[in-house]
Scaffold this motif. Structure first.
Motif, PDB file in Angstrom:
ATOM      1  N   THR A  63      -8.465 -86.724 -39.674  1.00 29.96           N
ATOM      2  CA  THR A  63      -8.228 -86.017 -38.411  1.00 29.96           C
ATOM      3  C   THR A  63      -8.589 -84.549 -38.545  1.00 29.96           C
ATOM      4  O   THR A  63      -9.177 -83.947 -37.632  1.00 29.96           O
ATOM      5  CB  THR A  63      -6.757 -86.166 -37.986  1.00 29.96           C
ATOM      6  N   SER A  64      -8.266 -83.955 -39.691  1.00 32.97           N
ATOM      7  CA  SER A  64      -8.609 -82.555 -39.946  1.00 32.97           C
ATOM      8  C   SER A  64     -10.123 -82.365 -39.993  1.00 32.97           C
ATOM      9  O   SER A  64     -10.667 -81.408 -39.435  1.00 32.97           O
ATOM     10  CB  SER A  64      -7.972 -82.097 -41.258  1.00 32.97           C
ATOM     11  N   VAL A  65     -10.804 -83.288 -40.641  1.00 37.37           N
ATOM     12  CA  VAL A  65     -12.271 -83.234 -40.708  1.00 37.37           C
ATOM     13  C   VAL A  65     -12.868 -83.358 -39.322  1.00 37.37           C
ATOM     14  O   VAL A  65     -13.793 -82.627 -38.945  1.00 37.37           O
ATOM     15  CB  VAL A  65     -12.812 -84.346 -41.634  1.00 37.37           C
ATOM     16  N   GLY A  69     -15.115 -77.711 -38.408  1.00 30.72           N
ATOM     17  CA  GLY A  69     -16.527 -77.418 -38.184  1.00 30.72           C
ATOM     18  C   GLY A  69     -17.458 -78.262 -39.030  1.00 30.72           C
ATOM     19  O   GLY A  69     -18.681 -78.153 -38.899  1.00 30.72           O
ATOM     20  N   GLU A  70     -16.871 -79.093 -39.904  1.00 24.76           N
ATOM     21  CA  GLU A  70     -17.709 -79.896 -40.800  1.00 24.76           C
ATOM     22  C   GLU A  70     -18.650 -80.832 -40.044  1.00 24.76           C
ATOM     23  O   GLU A  70     -19.759 -81.119 -40.506  1.00 24.76           O
ATOM     24  CB  GLU A  70     -16.842 -80.722 -41.754  1.00 24.76           C
ATOM     25  N   VAL A  71     -18.206 -81.333 -38.897  1.00 25.91           N
ATOM     26  CA  VAL A  71     -19.015 -82.311 -38.169  1.00 25.91           C
ATOM     27  C   VAL A  71     -19.564 -81.724 -36.868  1.00 25.91           C
ATOM     28  O   VAL A  71     -20.230 -82.428 -36.107  1.00 25.91           O
ATOM     29  CB  VAL A  71     -18.191 -83.584 -37.866  1.00 25.91           C
ATOM     30  N   THR A  72     -19.271 -80.453 -36.621  1.00 23.18           N
ATOM     31  CA  THR A  72     -19.789 -79.812 -35.419  1.00 23.18           C
ATOM     32  C   THR A  72     -21.317 -79.765 -35.464  1.00 23.18           C
ATOM     33  O   THR A  72     -21.911 -79.312 -36.435  1.00 23.18           O
ATOM     34  CB  THR A  72     -19.249 -78.372 -35.286  1.00 23.18           C
ATOM     35  N   GLY A  73     -21.927 -80.250 -34.413  1.00 28.13           N
ATOM     36  CA  GLY A  73     -23.388 -80.276 -34.374  1.00 28.13           C
ATOM     37  C   GLY A  73     -24.007 -81.421 -35.145  1.00 28.13           C
ATOM     38  O   GLY A  73     -25.237 -81.497 -35.268  1.00 28.13           O
ATOM     39  N   HIS A  74     -23.180 -82.306 -35.665  1.00 30.98           N
ATOM     40  CA  HIS A  74     -23.667 -83.474 -36.410  1.00 30.98           C
ATOM     41  C   HIS A  74     -23.064 -84.737 -35.794  1.00 30.98           C
ATOM     42  O   HIS A  74     -22.076 -85.269 -36.296  1.00 30.98           O
ATOM     43  CB  HIS A  74     -23.294 -83.370 -37.890  1.00 30.98           C
TER      44      HIS A  74
END
Length: 243
Positions: A63-65, A69-74
């Motif tokens: 949930t934190s991931v 921003g780790e998955v933002t834009g991906h």
């Protein structure tokens, strides 16, 4: 396999941190249809708790991931994170529903002592709370209500039949206060529940045996730590207190 053999294997699995095996052995003990002893209750609870806590930790990480921003834009990474989260939610839900079925069809109705009645009602409250933590908004409210109802039933019994220093009563109060803070979002209810338990138990500690004192002091310390943390969070976040 006899009940005694299943218990022996469960103890060994506990020592070896083989909690999946421990769970299977304790299921065999429960299905024997005999009222559980204190040790059997604790091992049954621990086996499920270790299993579900692993799912809860995994869910919080993913949930934190998902929110970071780790998955933002991906979009592919985001989709994979959500797929992973859905799998964890499925496993967690299965575990919680399994233990709730056992509690509600066997253990609660079969509990003889007041301690056992409080123990199993508290356990039901815990597992409904775990379900509410990960449920969709449209079902979370009903699960939260079921959790509170189980805690309330346990509290009604413990208030009459268990001493304020009883570790099962203190554990119930601890988890009920967590429910108020994390699920109901009520700092005032969490605070009042914790303070009442602490104030009722501490004056009686001197009268306890060494073993009884040891059992009582840990939940009291956790209540005190939670109370300090919640109060600090309130002061930092500026969250309004409920009337």
């Amino acid at each position: 396999m006899s009940r005694e053999q299943s218990m022996h294997l469960a103890r060994l699995a506990d020592k070896a941190n083989r909690f999946g095996d421990m769970l299977e052995y304790m299921k065999a003990v429960v299905t024997s249809g005999i009222d559980l002893t204190s040790e059997e209750r604790n091992l049954f609870c621990a086996a499920y708790k270790m299993t579900v806590d692993s799912h809860r930790r995994s869910w919080k990480v993913i949930t934190s991931v998902e929110k970071s921003g780790e998955v933002t834009g991906h979009p592919i990474h985001l989709a994979l994170a959500r797929k992973c989260k859905a799998k964890i939610e499925k496993d967690l839900t299965h575990t919680c529903e399994e233990v709730l079925h056992t509690l509600e069809t066997q253990l609660i109705s079969g509990a003889i002592s007041h301690e056992a009645q409080v123990f199993f009602q508290k356990m039901a409250g815990d597992y409904y709370r775990y379900l509410a933590e990960v449920a969709a908004e449209d079902t979370a409210q009903g699960l939260a209500q079921s959790s509170l109802e189980a805690y309330t039933r346990a509290n009604a019994i413990s208030a009459i039949h268990l001493a304020p220093t009883n570790p099962i009563r203190l554990g119930l109060t601890l988890n009920l206060s967590v429910y108020y803070y994390e699920i109901a979002k009520s700092f005032s209810m969490a605070r009042d529940t914790a303070i009442q338990a602490i104030d009722s138990a501490i004056p009686l500690l001197e009268s306890l045996t060494e073993a009884e004192y040891s059992d009582a002091v840990l939940p009291i310390q956790i209540l005190q730590l939670n109370l300090a943390r919640w109060t600090f969070n309130m002061s930092v976040d500026g969250m309004e207190e409920e009337p």
